[in-house]
Design a protein around this motif. Structure first.
Motif, PDB file in Angstrom:
ATOM      1  N   GLY A   1       3.714  13.131  -5.369  1.00  0.00           N
ATOM      2  CA  GLY A   1       4.302  12.604  -6.422  1.00  0.00           C
ATOM      3  C   GLY A   1       3.799  11.226  -7.576  1.00  0.00           C
ATOM      4  O   GLY A   1       3.871  11.244  -8.133  1.00  0.00           O
ATOM      5  N   ALA A   2       3.540  10.155  -6.075  1.00  0.00           N
ATOM      6  CA  ALA A   2       2.554   8.721  -6.695  1.00  0.00           C
ATOM      7  C   ALA A   2       2.392   8.094  -5.765  1.00  0.00           C
ATOM      8  O   ALA A   2       1.874   8.882  -4.656  1.00  0.00           O
ATOM      9  N   ALA A   3       1.884   7.205  -6.112  1.00  0.00           N
ATOM     10  CA  ALA A   3       0.636   6.751  -5.074  1.00  0.00           C
ATOM     11  C   ALA A   3       1.436   4.499  -5.623  1.00  0.00           C
ATOM     12  O   ALA A   3       1.182   4.305  -6.658  1.00  0.00           O
ATOM     13  N   LEU A   4       1.450   3.887  -4.127  1.00  0.00           N
ATOM     14  CA  LEU A   4       2.046   2.718  -3.976  1.00  0.00           C
ATOM     15  C   LEU A   4      -0.082   2.577  -3.822  1.00  0.00           C
ATOM     16  O   LEU A   4      -0.612   2.764  -3.244  1.00  0.00           O
ATOM     17  N   CYS A   5      -0.347   0.963  -4.726  1.00  0.00           N
ATOM     18  CA  CYS A   5      -1.127   0.756  -5.103  1.00  0.00           C
ATOM     19  C   CYS A   5      -1.391  -0.990  -4.642  1.00  0.00           C
ATOM     20  O   CYS A   5      -0.805  -1.595  -5.350  1.00  0.00           O
ATOM     21  N   LEU A   6      -2.328  -1.644  -3.242  1.00  0.00           N
ATOM     22  CA  LEU A   6      -2.209  -2.714  -3.411  1.00  0.00           C
ATOM     23  C   LEU A   6      -3.421  -2.847  -3.652  1.00  0.00           C
ATOM     24  O   LEU A   6      -4.490  -2.184  -3.485  1.00  0.00           O
ATOM     25  N   SER A   7      -3.794  -3.770  -4.799  1.00  0.00           N
ATOM     26  CA  SER A   7      -4.734  -4.711  -5.358  1.00  0.00           C
ATOM     27  C   SER A   7      -4.913  -5.594  -5.555  1.00  0.00           C
ATOM     28  O   SER A   7      -4.708  -7.196  -5.001  1.00  0.00           O
ATOM     29  N   GLY A   8      -6.717  -5.875  -5.020  1.00  0.00           N
ATOM     30  CA  GLY A   8      -6.810  -7.708  -5.290  1.00  0.00           C
ATOM     31  C   GLY A   8      -8.547  -7.413  -4.916  1.00  0.00           C
ATOM     32  O   GLY A   8      -8.886  -6.912  -4.937  1.00  0.00           O
ATOM     33  N   PRO A   9      -8.937  -8.653  -5.287  1.00  0.00           N
ATOM     34  CA  PRO A   9     -10.503  -9.161  -5.012  1.00  0.00           C
ATOM     35  C   PRO A   9     -11.040  -7.776  -4.005  1.00  0.00           C
ATOM     36  O   PRO A   9     -10.526  -8.201  -3.094  1.00  0.00           O
ATOM     37  N   SER A  10     -12.173  -7.792  -4.015  1.00  0.00           N
ATOM     38  CA  SER A  10     -12.935  -6.926  -3.113  1.00  0.00           C
ATOM     39  C   SER A  10     -13.347  -7.917  -2.097  1.00  0.00           C
ATOM     40  O   SER A  10     -13.007  -7.351  -1.032  1.00  0.00           O
ATOM     41  N   GLU A  11     -13.362  -8.682  -2.282  1.00  0.00           N
ATOM     42  CA  GLU A  11     -13.629  -9.359  -0.824  1.00  0.00           C
ATOM     43  C   GLU A  11     -12.699  -9.908   0.221  1.00  0.00           C
ATOM     44  O   GLU A  11     -12.530 -10.320   1.208  1.00  0.00           O
ATOM     45  N   ARG A  12     -11.366  -9.461  -0.549  1.00  0.00           N
ATOM     46  CA  ARG A  12     -10.307  -9.473   0.653  1.00  0.00           C
ATOM     47  C   ARG A  12      -9.528  -8.040   1.001  1.00  0.00           C
ATOM     48  O   ARG A  12      -8.120  -7.644   1.391  1.00  0.00           O
ATOM     49  N   PHE A  13     -10.403  -7.414   0.242  1.00  0.00           N
ATOM     50  CA  PHE A  13      -9.891  -5.603   0.989  1.00  0.00           C
ATOM     51  C   PHE A  13      -8.985  -5.470   2.635  1.00  0.00           C
ATOM     52  O   PHE A  13      -8.320  -4.624   2.471  1.00  0.00           O
ATOM     53  N   GLY A  14     -10.138  -6.284   3.036  1.00  0.00           N
ATOM     54  CA  GLY A  14      -9.430  -6.156   4.435  1.00  0.00           C
ATOM     55  C   GLY A  14      -8.268  -7.147   4.669  1.00  0.00           C
ATOM     56  O   GLY A  14      -7.770  -6.343   5.427  1.00  0.00           O
ATOM     57  N   THR A  15      -8.198  -8.023   3.935  1.00  0.00           N
ATOM     58  CA  THR A  15      -6.268  -8.597   4.515  1.00  0.00           C
ATOM     59  C   THR A  15      -5.849  -7.338   3.603  1.00  0.00           C
ATOM     60  O   THR A  15      -4.340  -7.275   3.859  1.00  0.00           O
TER      61      THR A  15
ATOM     62  N   LEU B   1      -1.152   4.249  -1.287  1.00  0.00           N
ATOM     63  CA  LEU B   1      -0.990   5.239  -0.154  1.00  0.00           C
ATOM     64  C   LEU B   1      -0.084   6.236  -1.090  1.00  0.00           C
ATOM     65  O   LEU B   1       0.646   6.312  -2.189  1.00  0.00           O
ATOM     66  N   PRO B   2       0.579   7.719  -0.471  1.00  0.00           N
ATOM     67  CA  PRO B   2       1.022   9.016  -1.241  1.00  0.00           C
ATOM     68  C   PRO B   2       2.676   8.699  -1.019  1.00  0.00           C
ATOM     69  O   PRO B   2       3.162   7.966  -0.136  1.00  0.00           O
ATOM     70  N   VAL B   3       3.284   8.313  -2.290  1.00  0.00           N
ATOM     71  CA  VAL B   3       4.815   8.651  -2.682  1.00  0.00           C
ATOM     72  C   VAL B   3       5.313   9.744  -2.415  1.00  0.00           C
ATOM     73  O   VAL B   3       5.072  10.562  -3.515  1.00  0.00           O
ATOM     74  N   ARG B   4       5.726  10.509  -0.813  1.00  0.00           N
ATOM     75  CA  ARG B   4       6.215  11.782  -1.314  1.00  0.00           C
ATOM     76  C   ARG B   4       7.154  12.654  -1.488  1.00  0.00           C
ATOM     77  O   ARG B   4       8.608  11.766  -1.852  1.00  0.00           O
TER      78      ARG B   4
ATOM     79  N   LEU C   1      10.928   4.560  -0.970  1.00  0.00           N
ATOM     80  CA  LEU C   1      10.957   4.879  -2.223  1.00  0.00           C
ATOM     81  C   LEU C   1      11.307   6.056  -2.792  1.00  0.00           C
ATOM     82  O   LEU C   1      11.648   6.100  -3.804  1.00  0.00           O
ATOM     83  N   ALA C   2      11.092   7.180  -2.246  1.00  0.00           N
ATOM     84  CA  ALA C   2      10.813   8.434  -2.846  1.00  0.00           C
ATOM     85  C   ALA C   2      11.856   8.592  -3.058  1.00  0.00           C
ATOM     86  O   ALA C   2      12.009   8.980  -3.416  1.00  0.00           O
ATOM     87  N   PRO C   3      12.977   8.321  -1.689  1.00  0.00           N
ATOM     88  CA  PRO C   3      14.838   9.226  -2.432  1.00  0.00           C
ATOM     89  C   PRO C   3      15.449   8.377  -3.883  1.00  0.00           C
ATOM     90  O   PRO C   3      15.839   9.108  -4.408  1.00  0.00           O
ATOM     91  N   PHE C   4      14.653   7.249  -4.307  1.00  0.00           N
ATOM     92  CA  PHE C   4      14.669   7.064  -5.542  1.00  0.00           C
ATOM     93  C   PHE C   4      13.856   7.519  -6.730  1.00  0.00           C
ATOM     94  O   PHE C   4      14.777   7.863  -7.285  1.00  0.00           O
ATOM     95  N   LEU C   5      12.973   8.058  -6.461  1.00  0.00           N
ATOM     96  CA  LEU C   5      12.244   8.428  -7.220  1.00  0.00           C
ATOM     97  C   LEU C   5      12.372  10.090  -8.105  1.00  0.00           C
ATOM     98  O   LEU C   5      12.190  10.497  -8.333  1.00  0.00           O
ATOM     99  N   PHE C   6      12.404  10.506  -6.095  1.00  0.00           N
ATOM    100  CA  PHE C   6      12.700  11.726  -5.939  1.00  0.00           C
ATOM    101  C   PHE C   6      14.077  12.545  -5.833  1.00  0.00           C
ATOM    102  O   PHE C   6      13.969  13.846  -5.612  1.00  0.00           O
TER     103      PHE C   6
END
Length: 247
Positions: free
Chosen positions: A213-227, A203-206, A242-247
């Motif tokens: 300017g950045a991406a927030l990534c949620l990652s896990g096993p492919s079978e849990r992608f729906g979750t 998801l974009p951090v604008r 996050l955006a105000p703290f980073l930019f």
């Protein structure tokens, strides 16, 4: 360093870097004579390399044309060599979000058309970090960055795209279609494309101007992608915090 005949000095290829070091150390207004003296370099060589560095905008002439200063192109080198800094406040809100989930949460920054790992989940480290940084077409964060850059500044190679798994997108026309979808949806996904068995939602951090300017990534096993996707709304809220703290 001695450049006189009969003495073996540094290679010609090292001259630009050594000159940049001297200008950085002596500061704005450094003259060609000071550079030549500091490096014991023939004046003709110093002038030639200095002019080339000015042409490439790594150096700039001072207003009186008597000296030199670091140019704006050097900032790209500095940024590339310096790890991204994540403010404590930003790290804290990321940790709060992580504590309520059983999948990885990573913050990936975009710098000079490249990805930089800014805040890696300590409990779920990135297993394919090198591949993610090297092959942006294969990862959710990379595709989000490519969608933001467009064709004008794309870091993709001119030749074939690397195939990391059987699911990696290697057809550039298909990739362009995916990037168009990402621009429309405001999110990027990756399922078994970077590595088999893994999936990510990016998801974009604008920035204040609306660019990404950045991406927030949620990652896990492919079978849990729906979750993982079920947490997208909370993750979007996090990107706004996050955006105000980073930019």
């Amino acid at each position: 360093m001695n450049y006189r005949s009969g003495n073996r000095g540094p290679s010609t290829a090292s001259n630009p870097l050594r000159i940049l070091e001297v200008v950085a150390r002596l500061g704005t207004g450094t003259t060609a004579k000071e550079v030549a003296d500091a490096l014991q370099m023939p004046p003709a060589t110093a002038y030639r390399v200095l002019n080339a560095l000015v042409g490439d905008e790594y150096l700039a002439r001072t207003s009186d044309l008597r000296g030199f200063a670091l140019g704006h192109a050097i900032s790209g080198l500095i940024m590339a060599a310096t790890p991204p800094t994540v403010p404590t406040a930003a790290h804290t809100v990321i940790e709060e979000f992580r504590s309520g989930n059983r999948f990885a949460v990573h913050l990936i920054m975009f710098r000079n058309a490249s990805l930089r790992i800014a805040d890696e989940d300590p409990d779920y480290p990135l297993h394919s970090a090198f591949e993610m940084l090297r092959y942006p077409h294969a990862s959710a964060a990379g595709k989000l960055m490519l969608a933001e850059l467009g064709n004008s500044a794309s870091p993709l190679p001119k030749g074939p795209l690397m195939k990391l798994t059987q699911h990696t997108i290697t057809d550039k026309r298909r990739l362009e279609e995916v990037l168009a979808e990402i621009r429309f949806k405001g999110e990027a996904t990756e399922i078994n494309e970077l590595e088999e068995g893994s999936a990510r939602l990016a998801l974009p951090v604008r920035l204040p101007n609306g660019s990404v300017g950045a991406a927030l990534c949620l990652s896990g096993p492919s079978e849990r992608f729906g979750t993982i996707c079920e947490h997208a709304e909370g993750a979007r809220e996090l990107t706004s915090r996050l955006a105000p703290f980073l930019f």
